[in-house]
Design a protein around this motif. Structure first.
Motif, short mmCIF file in Angstrom:
data_model
loop_
_atom_site.label_atom_id
_atom_site.label_comp_id
_atom_site.label_asym_id
_atom_site.label_seq_id
_atom_site.Cartn_x
_atom_site.Cartn_y
_atom_site.Cartn_z
N ASP A 48 32.11 40.53 37.94
CA ASP A 48 33.29 41.40 37.93
C ASP A 48 34.07 41.50 39.22
OD1 ASP A 48 32.73 41.90 35.34
OD2 ASP A 48 31.98 43.93 35.60
N THR A 49 33.71 40.73 40.24
CA THR A 49 34.40 40.88 41.52
C THR A 49 35.90 40.59 41.39
OG1 THR A 49 32.43 40.30 42.77
CG2 THR A 49 34.51 40.09 43.92
N VAL A 50 36.23 39.49 40.75
CA VAL A 50 37.63 39.08 40.72
C VAL A 50 38.47 40.05 39.90
CG1 VAL A 50 39.24 37.29 39.96
CG2 VAL A 50 37.12 36.66 41.11
N THR A 51 38.03 40.30 38.67
CA THR A 51 38.88 41.11 37.78
C THR A 51 38.82 42.59 38.12
OG1 THR A 51 37.03 41.00 36.26
CG2 THR A 51 38.88 39.53 35.82
N ALA A 362 48.79 26.28 38.77
CA ALA A 362 48.30 26.79 40.05
C ALA A 362 48.54 28.29 40.18
CB ALA A 362 48.99 26.05 41.20
N ARG A 363 49.70 28.76 39.74
CA ARG A 363 49.97 30.19 39.80
C ARG A 363 49.00 30.96 38.91
NH1 ARG A 363 51.95 34.26 36.76
NH2 ARG A 363 52.53 32.94 35.00
N PHE A 364 48.82 30.46 37.71
CA PHE A 364 48.04 31.20 36.72
C PHE A 364 46.56 31.27 37.09
CE2 PHE A 364 47.01 32.55 32.39
CZ PHE A 364 48.12 33.33 32.12
N HIS A 365 46.02 30.19 37.63
CA HIS A 365 44.57 30.13 37.87
C HIS A 365 44.21 30.04 39.35
CE1 HIS A 365 44.37 29.46 33.60
NE2 HIS A 365 45.10 28.37 33.71
N GLN A 402 48.17 38.02 43.48
CA GLN A 402 49.60 37.89 43.76
C GLN A 402 50.28 37.06 42.66
OE1 GLN A 402 50.82 35.15 46.82
NE2 GLN A 402 52.24 36.66 47.67
N GLY A 403 49.58 36.00 42.23
CA GLY A 403 50.12 35.16 41.17
C GLY A 403 50.35 35.91 39.87
N HIS A 404 49.64 37.02 39.68
CA HIS A 404 49.76 37.80 38.44
C HIS A 404 50.47 39.13 38.67
CE1 HIS A 404 47.37 35.24 35.74
NE2 HIS A 404 46.92 34.78 36.90
N ASP A 405 51.20 39.24 39.78
CA ASP A 405 51.90 40.49 40.11
C ASP A 405 53.36 40.37 39.66
OD1 ASP A 405 53.32 42.51 41.34
OD2 ASP A 405 52.24 42.37 43.24
N PRO A 406 53.81 41.26 38.74
CA PRO A 406 55.18 41.14 38.22
C PRO A 406 56.25 41.29 39.31
CG PRO A 406 54.12 43.16 37.44
CD PRO A 406 53.05 42.35 38.12
N ASP A 407 55.90 41.89 40.43
CA ASP A 407 56.89 42.00 41.51
C ASP A 407 57.14 40.64 42.19
OD1 ASP A 407 57.29 44.66 41.07
OD2 ASP A 407 55.77 45.30 42.53
N PHE A 408 56.17 39.73 42.07
CA PHE A 408 56.36 38.39 42.61
C PHE A 408 56.78 37.40 41.51
CE2 PHE A 408 53.40 40.07 45.87
CZ PHE A 408 54.10 39.74 47.02
N HIS A 409 56.19 37.56 40.33
CA HIS A 409 56.42 36.62 39.24
C HIS A 409 56.65 37.40 37.95
CE1 HIS A 409 55.00 33.50 41.99
NE2 HIS A 409 54.04 34.34 42.31
N LEU A 443 53.14 32.04 46.56
CA LEU A 443 52.12 31.21 45.90
C LEU A 443 51.28 30.52 46.98
CD1 LEU A 443 53.43 29.21 42.79
CD2 LEU A 443 51.78 31.05 42.87
N LEU A 444 50.03 30.91 47.06
CA LEU A 444 49.23 30.48 48.21
C LEU A 444 48.14 29.48 47.83
CD1 LEU A 444 48.94 33.99 49.92
CD2 LEU A 444 50.49 32.12 50.53
#
Ligand code: HEM
Ligand SMILES: *[C@@H]1O[C@H](CO)[C@@H](O)[C@H](O)[C@H]1NC(C)=O
Ligand SMILES: *[C@@H]1O[C@H](CO)[C@@H](O)[C@H](O)[C@H]1NC(C)=O
Length: 510
Positions: A48-51, A362-365, A402-409, A443-444
């Motif tokens: 559960d660390t990531v989510t 790459a953004r998604f995963h 960050q890849g899943h943040d609506p303020d960026f994407h 996107l890092l």
């Protein structure tokens, strides 16, 4: 009297202070994020660390421009501090003497302790300068290696046929492509010793690293390089690699001298051995076969798993988005029929939808980089706004979140194959921006700044050649029985394409 004072009052005080110092977490001024319900077991961290944990930290701290801390899985004695993006510029351009990437990799893989060569400035330079300059002249060879290896390894797929671990096939294809580029034709091409050795070595390190670490207490791990047969066998492989490189190195050093003499003589060799020779000749330093081996083995290491797992991720995304796969096939056909001959950087560059798809993947995963720009502070450091961290702290940014943040994407949970293509077209027609390889602050996946992945252009062309081969020669899908099996698996801080998921292939009629 004085003695009494020292022994009865000062010493206990000193003891209490010392105890307090040693048990108090370093960086205790940074809030610690843990699981809320009290279950902070290793098993919970694993799943559960990531989510859960980092999701919470991102929402409660990162989004408010605040740093937070989590238990450090790499070194429990040191804090792992997740920074908000306002510190990105200060970290990405910081010198290694302040925030070290190499120190981080070293601790992650216990490299120095086990005698495994580390990434180095020269290794990175040979990719950043030599490889990137020569890349255009290597595409045809890479295509030959790619097609030849797939043809050798793929089963007959006249009807739907299962490939149990496509990762293993892709890995061998990429190892072949990179061998031609890094060590040249004499030892890199065909069924070479070098290919067998490097692939075997990469497998060996993966299979034994955790086992070796479990065999020794952390403080005695350094002994493993003298005592442990697995560790010694890795050293033996590197020694053989060094011997294979002796002749190629001598040939390049001699050719470079001739070239200097003739002034305008054309270069005989264009490969990793030559690029390293260039760097050392410029510095006026001697380069031995063992040094070449150390630098090249680390490059092989930095490239094989990263590129192969990116390829598997993209393949599984293509399976999940068959309409996009079909449209990319049409794009490939269009570019192929307008240009004859083998692929070039130019024609691969015209595969804009494929490029956008790869960037979206790459953004998604995040391509396994849940944490980005991981560095270890070499000195205590105070950021420009006064926030300070102790020496020894690991710092990182939450690239995946960050890849899943609506303020960026916008609409981040939609996998949108054309997301980056639209941005690219809106920017200024056909810009260099928003490509797979573009390093941007939102996107890092290739890091950023001083250490931004120097192999990303090579990775991009390799991935495109692999995808073009698979898309044009096969239809592919996941078996019905496996449709519920997760395509991505998460373990601690790593999120990766599921290597154990079989893929079905069927040859396409031309
Ligand atoms: C899709 C595949 C790849 C991904 C996702 C990837 C990702 C990364 C990331 C995230 C970093 C760290 C950047 C930072 O922290 O700022 C990095 C560094 C590096 N990568 Fe890659 N990489 C890939 C392929 C390759 C390939 C093919 C090579 C081989 C030439 C390579 C060579 C390196 C090297 C040498 C560094 C260290 C750079 C330095 O020391 O400054 N990578 N890569
Ligand atoms: C590497 O590619 C070449 C050219 O296609 C091929 O002949 C060779 O068998 C491949 N090597 C391996 C180990 O797959
Ligand atoms: C790496 O090692 C792990 C555990 O030993 C294994 O499950 C995994 O399949 C290995 N990966 C590769 C690519 O061999």
């Amino acid at each position: 009297m004085a003695l009494l004072l020292v022994s009865s009052i000062l010493l206990p005080l000193l003891g209490v202070w010392y105890l307090y110092k040693s048990t108090r977490p370093k960086a205790s001024h940074v809030p610690l994020v843990e699981f809320e319900e009290g279950d902070n077991s290793p098993a919970r961290y694993e799943t559960d660390t990531v989510t859960v944990l980092l999701g919470k930290g991102y929402k409660e701290y990162t989004k408010k421009d605040l740093p937070f801390r989590i238990q450090n899985p790499f070194d429990p004695k040191q804090p792992l501090i997740v920074l908000p993006f306002k510190y990105l510029d200060e970290v990405k351009w910081a010198p290694t003497s302040r925030f070290s990437f190499y120190d981080f990799i070293d601790k992650l893989g216990s490299m120095t302790q086990l005698g495994i060569p580390l990434l180095s400035h020269e290794g990175a330079m040979s990719a950043r300068i030599g490889l990137n300059k020569a890349l255009g002249s290597k595409i045809a060879l890479m295509q030959e290696a790619c097609v030849g290896t797939f043809e050798k390894l793929m089963p007959d797929c006249t009807d739907w046929t299962e490939v149990a671990m496509p990762y293993i096939v892709i890995m061998q294809v990429f190892a072949n492509m990179s061998a031609w580029v890094f060590v040249g034709e004499e030892i890199g091409s065909r069924e070479s010793e070098w290919q067998k050795l490097t692939l075997g070595y990469v497998h060996k390190v993966n299979a034994t690293l955790d086992k070796v670490r479990a065999r020794y207490p952390a403080s005695l791990l350094w002994l493993a390089k003298y005592l442990d047969s697995d560790v010694k066998s890795m050293a033996k492989d590197r020694q053989v690699a060094g011997e294979l490189l002796r002749e190629p190195l001598e040939a390049r050093l001699a050719a470079s001298k001739d070239q200097l003499k003739s002034e305008r003589g054309s270069r005989h060799f264009e490969d990793g051995v030559q690029w390293l020779a260039d760097i050392y000749m410029d510095k006026g330093e001697t380069l031995t076969p063992d040094m070449v081996q150390q630098k090249l083995v680390t490059l092989v290491f930095a490239s094989i798993h990263s590129t192969s797992s990116a390829a598997l991720t993209i393949l599984l995304d293509l399976i999940a988005h068959p309409e996009a796969a079909e449209e990319i096939r049409q794009e490939v056909d269009r570019v192929r029929s307008a240009n004859s001959g083998p692929w070039t950087r130019q024609t691969l560059g015209e595969l804009r939808l494929l490029d956008s798809f790869m960037r979206e993947s790459a953004r998604f995963h995040a391509f396994a980089q849940v944490l980005s720009l991981q560095r270890i502070a070499q000195v205590p450091w105070t950021f420009s706004d006064g926030f300070s961290i102790p020496a020894g702290a690991t710092i990182a940014f939450l690239g995946y979140h960050q890849g899943h943040d609506p303020d960026f994407h916008p609409d981040p949970e939609t996998f949108d194959p054309k997301r980056h293509l639209r941005k690219r077209e809106a920017y200024d027609g056909d810009s260099q921006h928003f490509r797979f390889t573009s390093v941007t602050d939102d996107l890092l996946h290739f890091g950023s700044g001083v250490h931004a992945c120097p192999g990303r252009f090579f990775a991009q062309e390799s991935l495109k050649l692999i995808m073009v081969h698979l898309l044009t020669n096969y239809d592919f899908k996941v078996a019905e029985k496996d449709e519920k099996v997760p395509k991505m698996v998460v373990r601690n801080l790593v999120l990766k394409a599921n290597m154990a998921l079989p893929v079905l292939f069927k040859e396409r009629k031309a």
